[in-house]
Write an enzyme that holds these catalytic residues in place. Structure first.
Site, PDB file in Angstrom:
ATOM      1  N   ARG A   1       1.070  -1.229  -0.152  1.00 37.92           N
ATOM      2  CA  ARG A   1       0.087  -0.023   0.234  1.00 37.92           C
ATOM      3  C   ARG A   1       0.829   1.216  -0.090  1.00 37.92           C
ATOM      4  O   ARG A   1       0.508   2.284  -0.518  1.00 37.92           O
ATOM      5  CB  ARG A   1      -1.195   0.053   1.245  1.00 37.92           C
ATOM      6  CG  ARG A   1      -2.227   1.041   0.781  1.00 37.92           C
ATOM      7  CD  ARG A   1      -2.920   1.060   2.303  1.00 37.92           C
ATOM      8  NE  ARG A   1      -3.201  -0.199   2.835  1.00 37.92           N
ATOM      9  CZ  ARG A   1      -4.465  -0.993   2.651  1.00 37.92           C
ATOM     10  NH1 ARG A   1      -5.184  -0.421   1.682  1.00 37.92           N
ATOM     11  NH2 ARG A   1      -4.665  -1.967   3.071  1.00 37.92           N
ATOM     12  N   GLY A   2       2.146   1.226   0.659  1.00 36.48           N
ATOM     13  CA  GLY A   2       2.812   2.210   0.747  1.00 36.48           C
ATOM     14  C   GLY A   2       3.402   2.933  -0.652  1.00 36.48           C
ATOM     15  O   GLY A   2       3.313   3.996  -0.966  1.00 36.48           O
TER      16      GLY A   2
END
Lengths: 593, 319
Positions: free
Chosen positions: B255-256
């Site tokens: 997700r980062g």
């Protein structure tokens, strides 16, 4: 502007208080007033003074909202009223006292900030000095500007136990340990303020920074600047000057540094409301030139003195006068104090803690009856039954503050310690007590500063975070060892715990740290007089006092003797442990003398 | 009450205008990036007390949307979070549904949680369920409803009061920490706040007029960036750079990287650039990854220091 005559002037602290209250009434951003070390008997009259100021000279006093250890969310945000109607029970919902909109701003009164409930603390964090408050409760949605003012009282020594998150909300801090009387009526020495705030000048902001120094947090800087502005506004001034900032600093007990030399400092501008200086206890510094200036009579307002002092810190002669005692406080604080208490499940289900709220229930245990009926009342017409019906979904039980289900009793014999640090031996027990949220009872014998060296002393605490424990662990040793009296007190403590808490007490530890030698017979402890030689009487009495402990509920009570290992009577702790039915823990490897 | 200074009636009027908030550039940038690219999924602001976190969120919402954000207070009851019946209607024998805060957040795009680390566990669980599945399912008190919900989370927290569960932490797209102001900035902050309060107490104020004009300029800049966002190109080398940097920084999950790409694109859009450049990515890596490292997930701090920068410096020097 009128000035009261010196003979009628209330004492300094009372005047400071009244002036601070007027500022808090004027500016919502100064809504939180925190008084340190106020005498408990004065809480009511001080709150009365504040409500009178909030109500104004013509109106009735503002409403008071008491907040304490048992305050629940249900008491604060929503007011609901059950009523009997022709066709059944009905109830109405209205904004609660903290957010109700009519009349003068209400005053929330917290008599002991260190013991405020979680609901009360969370309300304070949400409301004090906030721009906006949002309420999302059943039947009530509210987004509004908070109006309530807050008056909290706290002991300086407790300041380290209160979360900084909460303390920081209180913009106005006053230490008033010397306050003895509170004026009953309002003084008339304040001019009617203008319709708007006095304008803050660059000079004033610079002075605030100088007074507080570079390390001050933004809220403290803003609080001092706002207080200075409130003083200027109350004095009928149009501009806030450096002198107002100095007055504000003195009002909250800060010493005032000399202003930094500056060529363009507008010192000769429009004079601020420089007051006739009030004597301050221990105020020994020289007076600044400005305060000695001749002033017109209308300038002689009864504000506080402006005079120089050196450095930020407590006012001279007033060691408790610092408005931010938490900066120097060393205390253990609860982990996450603003979270609602976890409901522990390992011990027996208990309905003993103080009620701090309600929650949905799935059984009939510890029902919150009013809340349950209120929930049922809402749905009566929808359900269409003839009779009033309570459905399972209506059930609410009490949410209670955790009641101690575990107890640690420590018996500390200071005379066995010497150069030995017993921390390592005690750490496992203290860790257990912390993780189990156990209540604590400490019994001390042989302390150097005991009120009566022939007697044991004891205190009870909610847990091992109590600051008295640390003091007890490092108390210097004295001469006498009333060990028998200490063991007798321990036995009484355990009996009372099992009797009062009944089956709710799931587990208890008695930890005795001693070398087993007692040189004070039990009779001497009881009578307070020591007659004749002691010989082995003290030791024999200790064993006699220990015997009843062995007969207590050993399913729940465990006993340990920490062996101080001192020669030549190294067997004494083992004899005591045998009588107590205790395990022996090696206190130190190297045998002392 | 006598002597009370005039107060504006609207609660929003007591919020310092966004264009006048002093300092906190990282916080402002995170809010603006999230506005330009809602796919970022929200912002978590951590910082010591009194660092204007809440003020900034509310001021931004007022500036960007003209109203205060949908706010979840720490003591909100669960029926207000997920929705329920209107009590006054029930008393009349009628059933009228009252949408919960989560549904309102879906309509407005953002749910603002003040003091998010103080939320009670059951409310955190509800929020996690909804943001993880995208669906709110309510089966209670005779209410049966299911609805697709999509909103970003904006939260503020003071780390002194405890941390957040890693699952919730991961739901915030960006995470920024409020900085302490230097002496000069603090001076301007005090001056600005007091000037605002004094201006608000007057009937008319040039100060407020100027602030609103500047707010409008920021609003226009954001609107233009939102429109430009889709056209901003993200070259493959930048994507590879992002993946490499996330690997070196031990970021947990993917997700980062996705958030970092969105944020870099939004930054480029804000700057009027046609394509994302490595410097855009370098600027947004700290807020996108600092809370997705193993130490943050296990209760560590969210610091981003020279060591972290040094681990990826050569990547960007080469680029």
């Amino acid at each position: 502007m009128t000035t009261s005559t010196p003979a009628l002037e209330p004492p300094d602290d009372a005047r400071r208080l009244e002036r601070a209250f007027r500022c808090a009434a004027l500016d919502p951003a100064l809504s939180g007033v925190l008084l340190f070390d106020l005498e408990p008997r004065l809480i009511r009259p001080v709150a009365g003074l504040f409500t009178a100021i909030l109500g104004g000279p013509a109106g009735p006093p503002a409403a008071r909202i008491p907040l304490g250890a048992a305050t629940r969310d249900e008491d604060l945000w929503v007011t609901s009223r059950l009523e009997r109607h022709r066709d059944g029970i009905a109830f109405t919902v209205a904004p609660g006292p903290l957010v109700a909109g009519a009349g003068p701003p209400p005053l929330a009164v917290v008599p002991d900030l260190a013991h405020l409930s979680v609901a009360g603390m969370r309300a304070a964090v949400q409301l004090i000095g906030a721009d906006v408050v949002c309420v999302e409760q059943p039947g009530l949605r509210l987004v509004d500007r908070p109006r309530a003012r807050w008056l909290a009282v706290c002991r300086s020594e407790d300041s380290g136990r209160v979360t900084p998150h909460l303390l920081d909300r209180f913009a106005l801090r006053l230490a008033v340990p010397g306050l003895r009387t509170v004026p009953e009526g309002l003084s008339s020495d304040s001019a009617a303020p203008l319709g708007a705030f006095a304008a803050t000048t660059e000079e004033a902001v610079t002075r605030v920074q100088e007074i507080l120094g570079p390390g001050a947090g933004p809220r403290r800087s803003l609080a001092l600047a706002r207080l200075a502005r409130a003083l200027a506004t109350l004095g009928g001034q149009r501009e806030v000057t450096a002198a107002h900032c100095e007055d504000a600093a003195r009002l909250i007990g800060l010493r005032v540094t000399e202003p930094a030399p500056s060529a363009d400092r507008p010192d000769s501008g429009e004079p601020g409301p420089l007051p006739a200086p009030l004597p301050h206890p221990g105020d020994t510094g020289r007076r600044g030139g400005r305060s000695n200036r001749r002033r017109r009579p209308e300038e002689e307002q009864p504000l506080l003195a402006s005079g120089p002092a050196e450095g930020v810190g407590s006012a001279p002669g007033a060691p408790l006068g610092m408005p931010y005692p938490e900066d120097d406080a060393v205390a253990l604080r609860e982990f996450m104090p603003l979270r609602n208490p976890w409901q522990r499940r390992s011990g027996p289900a208990s309905a003993r803690g103080a009620v701090v709220g309600t929650r949905r229930a799935h059984d009939l245990r510890d029902l919150a009856l009013l809340r349950t009926v209120r929930e049922a009342a809402v749905h009566q017409r929808i359900r269409g039954y003839e009779d009033f019906t309570v459905a399972p979904v209506d059930l609410h039980s009490n949410l209670r503050a955790p009641a101690p289900e575990r107890l640690l009793t420590l018996l500390l014999d200071h005379t066995c310690r010497g150069d030995w640090d017993w921390q390592d031996a005690l750490t496992p027990f203290l860790q257990w007590a912390y993780t189990a949220r156990a209540a604590l009872h400490v019994i001390e014998v042989g302390g150097a500063d005991a009120a009566d060296e022939l007697r044991a002393e004891s205190f009870a605490a909610r847990g091992v975070l109590d600051p008295r424990l640390m003091t007890a662990l490092y108390r210097p040793r004295g001469r006498a060892t009333p060990l028998a009296h200490g063991i007798e007190q321990a036995a009484r403590t355990m009996r009372q715990a099992f009797r009062r808490q009944g089956s709710a007490l799931a587990e208890a530890w008695l930890v005795v740290v001693t070398d087993g030698r007692g040189n004070v017979p039990l009779r001497a402890s009881h009578t307070g007089r020591l007659h004749g030689p002691v010989a082995a009487r003290g030791i024999e009495d200790s064993l006699t006092a220990a015997a009843p402990i062995a007969a207590l509920d050993r399913g729940r009570l465990r006993v340990a003797v920490v062996d101080a290992a001192r020669r030549p009577y190294g067997e004494l702790p083992f004899a005591l442990a045998e009588t107590l039915g205790a395990m022996v823990v090696e206190g130190r490897g190297d045998h002392g003398s | 009450m006598s002597g009370t200074a005039p107060e504006a009636g609207r609660p929003g009027a007591s919020i310092l205008p966004y264009s006048r908030v002093v300092g906190q550039d990282d916080l402002k940038l995170a809010l603006e990036l999230n506005h330009v690219a809602p796919g970022i999924g929200g912002v978590l602001m951590a910082g010591q007390r009194g660092t204007a976190k809440s003020t900034l969120v509310r001021a931004f919402a007022l500036m960007a949307h003209g109203e205060l954000p949908v706010t979840l207070p720490i003591n909100a009851t669960d029926d207000r979070v997920v929705g329920g019946w209107r009590l006054d209607a029930l008393m009349r024998g009628e059933t009228l549904e009252q949408p919960g805060l989560l549904e309102e957040a879906h309509d407005k795009g953002i749910l603002y949680v003040d003091e998010v680390n103080l939320l009670d566990d059951h409310v955190v669980n509800i929020i996690l369920d909804v943001v993880s599945t995208g669906q709110l399912s309510v089966q209670r008190e005779g209410l049966a409803a299911a609805r697709q919900l999509d909103f970003g989370l904006v939260g503020t927290m003071n780390p002194e009061e405890g941390g957040l569960r890693p699952q919730l932490l991961d739901r915030f797209g960006l995470m920024v920490t409020a900085a302490d102001l230097d002496t000069d900035a603090r001076h301007r902050m005090i001056r600005t706040v007091l000037a605002f309060e004094e201006a608000r107490a007057r009937d008319t104020s040039e100060w407020l007029t100027d602030a609103e004009r500047d707010n409008a300029a920021v609003r226009d800049r954001l609107r233009a960036a939102r429109e430009r966002f889709a056209q901003v190109d993200v070259p493959d080398p930048v994507l590879r750079l992002c993946a490499e940097a996330a690997g070196r920084l031990d970021a947990v999950g993917q997700r980062g990287e996705i958030v970092a790409t969105h944020a870099a694109r939004a930054l480029a859009a804000l700057e009027g650039a046609e394509r994302v450049e490595p410097r855009h990515l370098l600027r947004v890596l700290p807020p996108a990854l600092r809370h997705r490292r193993p130490e943050a997930a296990h209760g560590g701090t969210f610091d981003w220091g020279p060591d972290d920068h040094a681990r990826i410096k050569d990547l960007f020097d080469a680029g």
